[in-house]
Write an enzyme that holds these catalytic residues in place. Structure first.
Site, PDB file in Angstrom:
ATOM      1  N   SER A 131       6.787  48.381  63.606  1.00 37.90           N
ATOM      2  CA  SER A 131       7.358  48.889  64.683  1.00 37.90           C
ATOM      3  C   SER A 131       7.409  50.253  65.226  1.00 37.90           C
ATOM      4  O   SER A 131       7.465  50.884  64.054  1.00 37.90           O
ATOM      5  CB  SER A 131       9.051  47.966  64.766  1.00 37.90           C
ATOM      6  OG  SER A 131       9.430  48.411  66.574  1.00 37.90           O
ATOM      7  N   TYR A 144      16.660  46.516  62.185  1.00 35.96           N
ATOM      8  CA  TYR A 144      15.576  46.227  62.081  1.00 35.96           C
ATOM      9  C   TYR A 144      14.843  47.817  61.474  1.00 35.96           C
ATOM     10  O   TYR A 144      13.911  47.393  60.708  1.00 35.96           O
ATOM     11  CB  TYR A 144      15.219  45.648  63.630  1.00 35.96           C
ATOM     12  CG  TYR A 144      13.994  45.150  63.660  1.00 35.96           C
ATOM     13  CD1 TYR A 144      13.132  44.479  63.286  1.00 35.96           C
ATOM     14  CD2 TYR A 144      13.050  46.091  64.693  1.00 35.96           C
ATOM     15  CE1 TYR A 144      12.328  43.865  63.572  1.00 35.96           C
ATOM     16  CE2 TYR A 144      11.798  45.658  65.008  1.00 35.96           C
ATOM     17  CZ  TYR A 144      11.097  44.490  63.949  1.00 35.96           C
ATOM     18  OH  TYR A 144       9.703  44.132  64.724  1.00 35.96           O
TER      19      TYR A 144
END
Length: 218
Positions: A131, A144
């Site tokens: 990501s 995250y």
């Protein structure tokens, strides 16, 4: 000779979209996810093998490795967002962070370790889904993002250590998935890219087989 792929998190989102793309090209697929019902439906649609379970559980990892004595592609797509609403790091619950690390970092490494003999034999490839939160300082995304940063460095070193296995760590960009909706809301998520479009780009990557490294698809 039919290629074989093992895809985690394959019951929905990018995992399912990629499975559909590979199935259309004649790949043999082994799919896993925690949601057994959705996974079984996907496998039935695609003529794939479904092995439901949690990739953080060692016995499940062993079952997956046993199911793919020959393996051309491992896609570590399964992942967790962590605590929602997304909290600042100053208040991130540490036990929840440990669980997130287990899911997003330790589990992919465990599956790589378990399938490396098959990947080496096939001169196969590993795709680790990451990501832009791995490198961007986005408020609320620290937990995250830290796990994805760890996964990127793990991938980077693995690529150097396993020159006969292609290793790509892939940033797919924002996609219209349940995970994004949980993070930013359904309305904003609906404006993001269709996972099927990202899956086609990822399939093209696998076919082109460039040198290992970081890949951004959007």
């Amino acid at each position: 000779m039919t290629n074989t792929a093992l895809i985690t998190g394959a019951s929905r989102g990018l995992g399912l979209a990629l499975a559909r793309s590979l199935a259309g090209a004649g790949w043999n697929l082994v799919l896993t996810a925690r949601g057994a019902d959705d996974l079984e439906r996907a496998a039935a649609e695609l003529g794939a093998t479904a092995i439901p379970g949690d990739v953080t559980e060692p016995e499940h990892v062993r079952r997956l490795a046993q199911a793919v004595p020959e393996l051309d592609l491992l896609v570590n797509n399964a992942g967790d967002l962590g605590v929602t609403p997304l909290p600042p790091l100053a208040g991130y619950p540490l036990e929840a962070f440990r669980v997130l690390l287990e899911t997003n970092v330790t589990a992919p490494l465990a599956l790589i370790q378990a399938t490396l003999p098959a990947l080496r034999a096939a001169r196969g490839a590993v795709v680790n889904i990451t990501s832009d939160a791995a490198t961007g300082a986005y408020e609320g995304w620290g937990g995250y993002g830290a796990t994805k940063a760890a996964l990127e460095q793990l991938s980077n070193v693995l690529s150097a250590e396993e020159p006969e296995v292609r290793v790509w760590w892939v940033d797919p960009g924002e996609m219209n998935t349940r995970m994004l909706a949980d993070a930013v809301g359904a309305e904003e998520a609906a404006a993001a890219t269709d996972p099927a479009k990202v899956a086609e780009a990822l399939h093209d990557l696998v076919k082109a087989r460039p040198a290992g490294g970081k890949v951004s698809l959007q």
